[in-house]
Design a protein around this motif. Structure first.
Motif, PDB file in Angstrom:
ATOM      1  N   ILE A 568       0.844  -1.193   0.000  1.00  0.00           N
ATOM      2  CA  ILE A 568       0.000   0.000   0.000  1.00  0.00           C
ATOM      3  C   ILE A 568       0.879   1.242   0.000  1.00  0.00           C
ATOM      4  O   ILE A 568       1.814   1.354   0.805  1.00  0.00           O
ATOM      5  N   VAL A 624      -4.012   6.694  -3.984  1.00  0.00           N
ATOM      6  CA  VAL A 624      -3.649   5.484  -3.247  1.00  0.00           C
ATOM      7  C   VAL A 624      -3.256   4.426  -4.266  1.00  0.00           C
ATOM      8  O   VAL A 624      -3.905   4.279  -5.310  1.00  0.00           O
ATOM      9  N   LEU A 626      -2.258   0.256  -4.778  1.00  0.00           N
ATOM     10  CA  LEU A 626      -2.361  -1.088  -4.227  1.00  0.00           C
ATOM     11  C   LEU A 626      -1.596  -2.035  -5.138  1.00  0.00           C
ATOM     12  O   LEU A 626      -1.649  -1.911  -6.364  1.00  0.00           O
TER      13      LEU A 626
END
Length: 658
Positions: A568, A624, A626
């Motif tokens: 992450i 973000v 991932l």
């Protein structure tokens, strides 16, 4: 009678000329010249005498100019602000020299009238740790010799105070040593500092300014331990208990940005060290009267030396390429040591701390000096080495050896007093991209341990380009703003290779927006007559439609990213876009009513315009990621906001670092 006196005088002069001063007692001769308001200093020092087996000898310099200024340069230039007489001192340190330090003899000088444009000196450059206080010594302490310490304190701009009053203090002579290490022979002040009493301040120096406010303490090791205002009062009392000696001074009206210095002349005691080196501490304390300012410590560790210290830990090829570093990468460490005592050492314990990134099972000794066999295969009384592995440390124990002392009678070969152990070790797995620190402690027989420097392995930053492919979709339905159109993205980024936590990244890419047609305005009930192909019509309705096709080139000049873990990551930054291709077509759509028959629709191109580099927009974003965020592949979700048009939109992208 006159004849007798003349004979006696001549004999006295002859005797004086016949006396030759030992070179070690010849003081440093200070020379200076003044030109254009600046005073340039140089010196004349005794010749150096190299220690056998040591590197070439050299001098290091510390100048005290007598007005609160100083320099560590060989031939400094100083600009005096006043013409008052001052005493200039030179403290020269003879490195890798077998003699004593040249004595210091102050030289009085009277500076000339300074020129207004020259009557200032640059900042000292002392405050490298960024705090309000800092210490610096002119040399490592040598038993029975002198050491100068510069105690600098300042009111840095980030304090937010125009002037500060308070106390500065020095703590020395560790309680862990039976004998005193230092005698503070003299402290020279130049800013009206007054002697104070630190003991009376132990319960009042730390007044909490607010709860849980972090306080940082400067250290020469670049480590910044933190505490809270709640612990401050206890910390100062405990800190003072660690030392047997202290001195303090009151200061007044320390202006913002002003730097002041105390010059401390320490004499090291002959009983400081008996047969080995040790590390001693000196701590400085900055205690402002204003409770809004934090109290600061500066801790200095000094290694006691006989003349020079060859006890070192070395990591070969300490700068590594992270791309090619894996569990099979083997590192080579070498720990050197020297018996500087007055007698031979028969047992030497070399202890090294092993970083958690290494596999202890892969450690193997490759070379030693003196050359010895493994103790597992040695007969009784044979010289040997035993490797004792712990959880996070290893001990290399030389037994039944004879390593002469440097100061031992009859020992003339310095190399014979030296030794080393070399070992290799591998990683458990591919390590994190963080510095790898190791250190060693060396114990000769039953003496106190000697601590080496830290050998630090670092990974080269490396640059990693990455491919970006993305798709953007809007939150809003205002077709008049092309930012609300669906769009495709292709581009690249550049960042450090496989950063562990925080890093900076730049990006550049093309963004092509879907062609969009929207209604600009409508006129109804115009009732205007017109003729088309010689047939009369009445205009009943006119619609103005606009079709846009836009391609932008986008750049992220700088964004900050942080990897929470290997899966992450998050980032934020600013995106600047320029309309690389902007085509706009205006179409007029008429509804015509004939005198007889059905209505007719007529479309007319009113304007067709293509512009390049026509508009610039700036957007802020946060996203973000991932996936395998260190090197990729990973998927990102980015939120963008354009303050110019008050537009919000979302984008998703795939990236893979090379």
């Amino acid at each position: 009678m006159k004849t007798l006196l003349l004979i006696l005088c001549c004999m006295s002069i002859t005797i004086l000329h016949a006396q030759v001063l030992p070179t070690d007692t010849v003081p440093a001769i200070i020379k200076y010249t003044t030109e254009n308001g600046a005073t340039k200093f140089d010196s004349e020092l005794r010749p150096l005498r190299q220690i056998a087996g040591a590197p070439a000898p050299f001098y290091t310099y510390f100048w005290e100019f007598g007005d609160g200024g100083f320099s560590f340069e060989k031939d400094p230039i100083h600009q005096y602000k006043k013409t008052d007489s001052v005493k200039v001192r030179l403290f020269a340190t003879n490195n890798y020299d077998d003699g004593k330090r040249p004595p210091t003899k102050p030289r009085p000088i009277k500076p000339l009238t300074p020129k207004p444009m020259l009557a200032s000196n640059d900042p000292s450059g002392l405050f490298k740790m960024g705090g309000n206080i800092e210490l610096k010594s002119n040399c490592m302490p040598k038993p029975g010799d002198d050491m100068m310490l510069v105690f600098g304190y300042r009111n840095k701009a980030t304090n937010g105070q125009q002037n500060v009053n308070g106390t500065v203090a020095i703590l020395y002579n560790d309680r862990e040593f039976a004998n005193n290490n230092f005698v503070l022979a003299e402290t020279r002040t130049y800013n009206n500092e007054k002697k104070g009493d630190l003991k009376s301040m132990l319960t009042t120096a730390y007044v909490p300014s607010k709860k849980n406010a972090p306080v940082y303490y400067a250290s020469l090791t670049n480590e910044m331990p933190s505490t809270t205002a709640f612990d401050e009062k206890v910390l100062l009392k405990d800190k003072a208990k660690d030392f047997k000696s202290s001195e303090s001074w009151r200061f007044e009206n320390l202006q913002q940005g002003e730097e002041r210095f105390l010059f401390m002349h320490f004499k090291t005691t002959p009983e400081m060290v008996k047969d080995t080196n040790a590390v001693v501490r000196i701590s400085a304390v900055f205690i402002p009267d204003n409770p809004l300012l934090e109290t600061e410590f500066f801790n200095m560790e000094l290694q006691i030396v006989a003349s020079h210290d060859p006890n070192k830990m070395v990591l070969r090829k300490s700068r590594m390429n992270y791309r090619f570093t894996g569990k099979n990468r083997e590192l080579t460490y070498k720990i050197r040591f020297q018996n500087t005592g007055e007698g031979p050492a028969k047992k030497i314990d070399v202890a090294a701390n092993i970083s958690e990134v290494f596999s202890m099972t892969t450690l193997r000794v490759t070379k030693t000096k003196p050359e010895v066999v493994n103790c597992d295969s040695a007969y009784t009384g044979q010289s040997c080495i035993k490797t004792i592995k712990g959880t996070d440390s290893v001990h290399f124990v030389f037994s039944n050896i004879y390593l002469p002392g440097l100061q031992q009678k009859g020992v003339n070969d310095a190399d014979s007093t030296m030794g080393f152990v070399e070992y290799k070790i591998r990683f458990k797995e591919k390590p994190k991209k963080l510095p790898i620190k190791s250190g060693a402690a060396i114990v000769f027989d039953k003496n106190e341990p000697i601590y080496t420097n830290r050998a630090v392995g670092r990974f080269k930053m490396g640059l990693s380009p990455a491919l970006i492919i993305g798709y953007g979709f809007p939150f809003q339905t205002d077709n008049k703003n092309y930012l609300n159109d669906k769009n495709f993205v292709i581009g690249a980024s550049l960042a450090p290779y496989a950063p562990h936590r925080s890093y900076w990244q730049v990006e550049v890419y093309l963004n092509t927006f879907k062609e969009n047609t929207f209604l600009v305005n409508t006129d109804v009930g115009i009732s205007r007559d017109t003729i088309v192909n010689k047939i009369p019509y009445r205009i009943d309705r006119k619609d103005n439609y606009r079709t846009t096709k836009i391609m932008t080139i986008n750049a992220v000049p700088l964004q900050f990213r942080y990897n929470l873990n290997k899966y992450i990551g998050a980032g934020a930054g600013t995106l600047v876009s320029v309309n690389l291709y902007d085509k706009s077509t205006d179409e007029l759509r008429y509804r015509l009513i004939p005198a007889q028959g059905t209505q007719v629709n007529l479309n007319v191109i009113a304007n067709d315009l293509t512009k390049r580099f026509s508009d610039i927009n700036a957007s802020f974003f946060a996203d973000v990621q991932l996936g395998l965020v260190h090197v990729g592949p990973s998927i990102g979700f980015r939120y963008l906001y354009d303050p110019k048009t008050n537009n919000s939109r979302m984008g998703t992208y795939l990236t893979w670092k090379l």
